[in-house]
Design a protein around this motif. Sequence first.
Motif, mmCIF file in Angstrom:
data_model
loop_
_atom_site.group_PDB
_atom_site.id
_atom_site.type_symbol
_atom_site.label_atom_id
_atom_site.label_comp_id
_atom_site.label_asym_id
_atom_site.label_seq_id
_atom_site.Cartn_x
_atom_site.Cartn_y
_atom_site.Cartn_z
ATOM 1 N N ILE A 123 0.838 -1.211 0.000
ATOM 2 C CA ILE A 123 0.000 0.000 0.000
ATOM 3 C C ILE A 123 0.869 1.256 0.000
ATOM 4 O O ILE A 123 0.525 2.259 -0.628
ATOM 5 N N THR A 124 2.027 1.193 0.666
ATOM 6 C CA THR A 124 2.893 2.382 0.681
ATOM 7 C C THR A 124 3.306 2.752 -0.745
ATOM 8 O O THR A 124 3.352 3.930 -1.103
ATOM 9 N N GLY B 295 5.442 1.400 8.750
ATOM 10 C CA GLY B 295 5.341 -0.050 8.625
ATOM 11 C C GLY B 295 5.352 -0.808 9.929
ATOM 12 O O GLY B 295 4.744 -1.865 10.037
ATOM 13 N N ASP C 270 7.025 9.966 11.636
ATOM 14 C CA ASP C 270 6.731 8.547 11.860
ATOM 15 C C ASP C 270 5.238 8.401 11.598
ATOM 16 O O ASP C 270 4.412 8.875 12.370
ATOM 17 N N THR C 271 4.911 7.736 10.483
ATOM 18 C CA THR C 271 3.529 7.756 9.987
ATOM 19 C C THR C 271 2.842 6.423 10.244
ATOM 20 O O THR C 271 3.297 5.390 9.762
ATOM 21 N N TRP C 272 1.757 6.452 10.982
ATOM 22 C CA TRP C 272 0.981 5.228 11.212
ATOM 23 C C TRP C 272 -0.210 5.186 10.263
ATOM 24 O O TRP C 272 -0.990 6.145 10.154
ATOM 25 N N VAL D 254 4.027 8.198 17.148
ATOM 26 C CA VAL D 254 3.535 8.660 15.842
ATOM 27 C C VAL D 254 2.773 9.979 16.019
ATOM 28 O O VAL D 254 2.161 10.479 15.086
ATOM 29 N N ASP E 227 -4.479 -2.683 16.296
ATOM 30 C CA ASP E 227 -3.238 -2.317 16.980
ATOM 31 C C ASP E 227 -3.545 -1.889 18.411
ATOM 32 O O ASP E 227 -4.581 -1.264 18.676
ATOM 33 N N ILE F 210 2.141 3.457 19.487
ATOM 34 C CA ILE F 210 1.667 2.133 19.068
ATOM 35 C C ILE F 210 2.479 1.101 19.850
ATOM 36 O O ILE F 210 3.716 1.139 19.815
ATOM 37 N N ARG G 141 0.710 -5.152 17.685
ATOM 38 C CA ARG G 141 -0.587 -5.709 17.292
ATOM 39 C C ARG G 141 -1.278 -6.285 18.528
ATOM 40 O O ARG G 141 -0.623 -6.880 19.392
ATOM 41 N N LYS H 97 7.908 -6.868 8.112
ATOM 42 C CA LYS H 97 7.363 -6.862 9.471
ATOM 43 C C LYS H 97 7.753 -8.152 10.190
ATOM 44 O O LYS H 97 7.663 -9.234 9.617
HETATM 45 C C1 WTA Z 1 1.917 -1.320 11.526
HETATM 46 C C2 WTA Z 1 1.487 -0.170 6.088
HETATM 47 C C3 WTA Z 1 3.789 1.534 14.304
HETATM 48 C C4 WTA Z 1 0.642 -1.388 12.320
HETATM 49 C C5 WTA Z 1 1.259 1.309 5.760
HETATM 50 C C6 WTA Z 1 -0.412 -1.387 11.238
HETATM 51 C C7 WTA Z 1 2.952 0.827 12.292
HETATM 52 C C8 WTA Z 1 0.224 -2.218 10.156
HETATM 53 C C9 WTA Z 1 3.318 2.037 11.680
HETATM 54 C C10 WTA Z 1 -0.316 -1.944 8.787
HETATM 55 C C11 WTA Z 1 3.978 3.019 12.491
HETATM 56 C C12 WTA Z 1 2.355 0.779 10.210
HETATM 57 N N1 WTA Z 1 4.189 2.721 13.779
HETATM 58 N N2 WTA Z 1 3.191 0.581 13.593
HETATM 59 N N3 WTA Z 1 4.399 4.170 11.988
HETATM 60 N N4 WTA Z 1 2.938 1.977 10.388
HETATM 61 N N5 WTA Z 1 2.373 0.065 11.337
HETATM 62 O O1 WTA Z 1 -1.254 -2.726 5.989
HETATM 63 O O2 WTA Z 1 0.626 -2.576 13.067
HETATM 64 O O3 WTA Z 1 1.221 -3.095 5.547
HETATM 65 O O4 WTA Z 1 -1.631 -1.937 11.665
HETATM 66 O O5 WTA Z 1 0.283 -0.841 5.980
HETATM 67 O O6 WTA Z 1 1.614 -1.893 10.263
HETATM 68 O O7 WTA Z 1 0.457 -2.566 7.810
HETATM 69 P P1 WTA Z 1 0.158 -2.384 6.257
#
Ligand code: WTA
Length: 651
Positions: free
Chosen positions: A313-314, A390, A414-416, A440, A503, A515, A518, A612
């Motif tokens: 997705i990124t 991520g 730091d992007t969640w 974040v 999360d 965060i 999970r 991950k």
């Molecule tokens: C984790 C990626 C902590 C989290 C864009 C989330 C993070 C899952 C962060 C989604 C962050 C993503 N700090 N945890 N900055 N960014 N996560 O779908 O557990 O590959 O629910 O999307 O990654 O992963 P996905």
Amino acid sequence: MSPKIESHLQEERVFSPDPEFSAQARISSLAQYKKLYRQSIQQPDVFWSKEASELAWRKPWSQVLDWKAPFAKWFVGAKLNVAENCVDRHARSHRRNKAAIIFEGEPGDQRVITYAQLEREVNRFANVLEKQGVKAKDRVLIYMPMIPEAAIAMLACARIGAVHSVVFGGFSADSIVDRLEDSGASLIVTADGGWRRGKIVPLKENVDAALEKYSHVRKVIVFRRCGQPVSMTPDRDLWWHEEVEQVKSSHKAKAFDSEHPLFILYTSGSTGKPKGILHTSGGYLTGTYTTFKYIFDIREEDVYWCTADVGWITGHSYIVYGPLANGATQVMYEGAPNHPDFGRFWKIIEQHGVSIFYTAPTAIRAFIKAGDHYPANHDLSSLRLLGSVGEPINPEAWMWYHKHIGGKRCPIVDTWWQTETGAIMLTPLPGCTPTKPGTVTLPFFGVDAAIFDENGKECAPNEGGKLVIRQPWPSMARSIYGDKARYQKTYWSDYKGIYTAGDGARRDQDGNFWIVGRIDDVLNVSGHRLGTAEVESSLVAHPAVAEAAVVGRPDDLKGQAVVCFVTLKESHQPSDDLLQALRQHVGKSIGAIAKPDDLYFAPALPKTRSGKIMRRLLKELVTHGKITGNVTTLDDVNVIANLAACMKSTT
Ligand code: WTA
């Protein structure tokens, strides 16, 4: 009711934005952020329609949002063409001859593609797809290396209203079959291969193997990247370069409904079959456009580089749609970060003058492990802003990034966010948000985030619970493809009308989100619930440790015992003394409760292909002594055998 997730790690270091950075930023003070944030939550229609109006619409909306939880329609009745917004709009402006993509292949080959050239390439490929009978809403599977043609294929699909489903080039033939079966795609776009660590990833061969098990694909279009011989099935397989030569470089783009499906992206899910997350057009584009603009505070002269793969997705949101909708210039790199050595990324930054760099904690930890001399050998002074995504970034990894890559001058965002959220949800804004390593920070505009306890009550500051989003947002997933019930059950069934991210998190006294990992991975030690992130961060803060994963093992006395796997920096060796030192270190920094019961030195940790840590597998290993569960998302199966060996040698 289960007890709340506890938090023991305190972080006191605060980094405020440099006044010079703030002065030129879109949002330059916390007061300005707070005011706009409040407005965006109280009147989301006003905020989002203002942002959306910066895009090119063929027909305006009659209503901003139609919300029947959990199903949203954004910009109701409006029409647009997503590709036109990402390409044509710029190709017909002062950005016509601006570089859209600066490509670097792993072998070192380079290409610069301007917006005008990108327009012609996308048009050509849109014509090719139409010539092969692809119609609006048809699904097209894209299985490509990280080369501009991956983006071109995605945009060509968007242009004709076809739905792309990108499958990461590191996935196997079986993964392709699963995704073909679920999406019902009838055309595949691939390449002969792609370069990875000096070797060819045999993409076409994998497609051929997949098509032995799935017979509904009519055409396979193959881009020639590596040039090695591949078998071409007559009538089914076509060469990209031959097809584009036979069509025009102009293409009349139709307008599609704002809720027209744009893509399906499969996300692994911890168990069971992958979920096809469905995103649609107008809202998704508005979300990625707006977040990219504010969070990366993009400028005309910036050179932006996101190291993700378009298969995640990124890559969709922050390589293709967000940056291109903003008319940005970006670097795209095909290969591995350590080819020919761990200096590759820094060399690319130096050579292309990258000013904004967006990467993942897994990469940062790999660089820490390899040694500081790699970045030190390069001039990184062009950088002005760094990003992370991520996984939770351990505070010491954050500090390393800040010092060794950002030269202590670049803000770090730091992007969640998640595949399901489509765009960044929790993040600093670089011109205004004070950052602390490991948080974040605050919600983006229009994101009504909170921490809930088991009863749906908002947690008090510093009390851990589940991260939820209380209001719909434009880039949210619309469903799981073909399975509305699963969508509803997975994300919307904990609390009525509220999105549960899966999360664990807490919010501190300043409103910053932390965060903790999970929810499924949370440890329960003597009745205390501990997120994995804090124990891991404590280990990573030790000078010998590069990376750590922590899981619970059933224990008669404590409920769960704390089991840690650590990888060491290249400069350190495993020893009994170090093992004891690490146990003491965790006990001291977090408390006796988190002190590791078992600790193993591992050569590498099991990870998903997007980097991950797969704690689920470690948990299985420490509980049952072997792994029987699903390992198809595992990046390197050898890691498991090595782990079993390291467990024997350290006990
Ligand atoms: C984790 C990626 C902590 C989290 C864009 C989330 C993070 C899952 C962060 C989604 C962050 C993503 N700090 N945890 N900055 N960014 N996560 O779908 O557990 O590959 O629910 O999307 O990654 O992963 P996905």
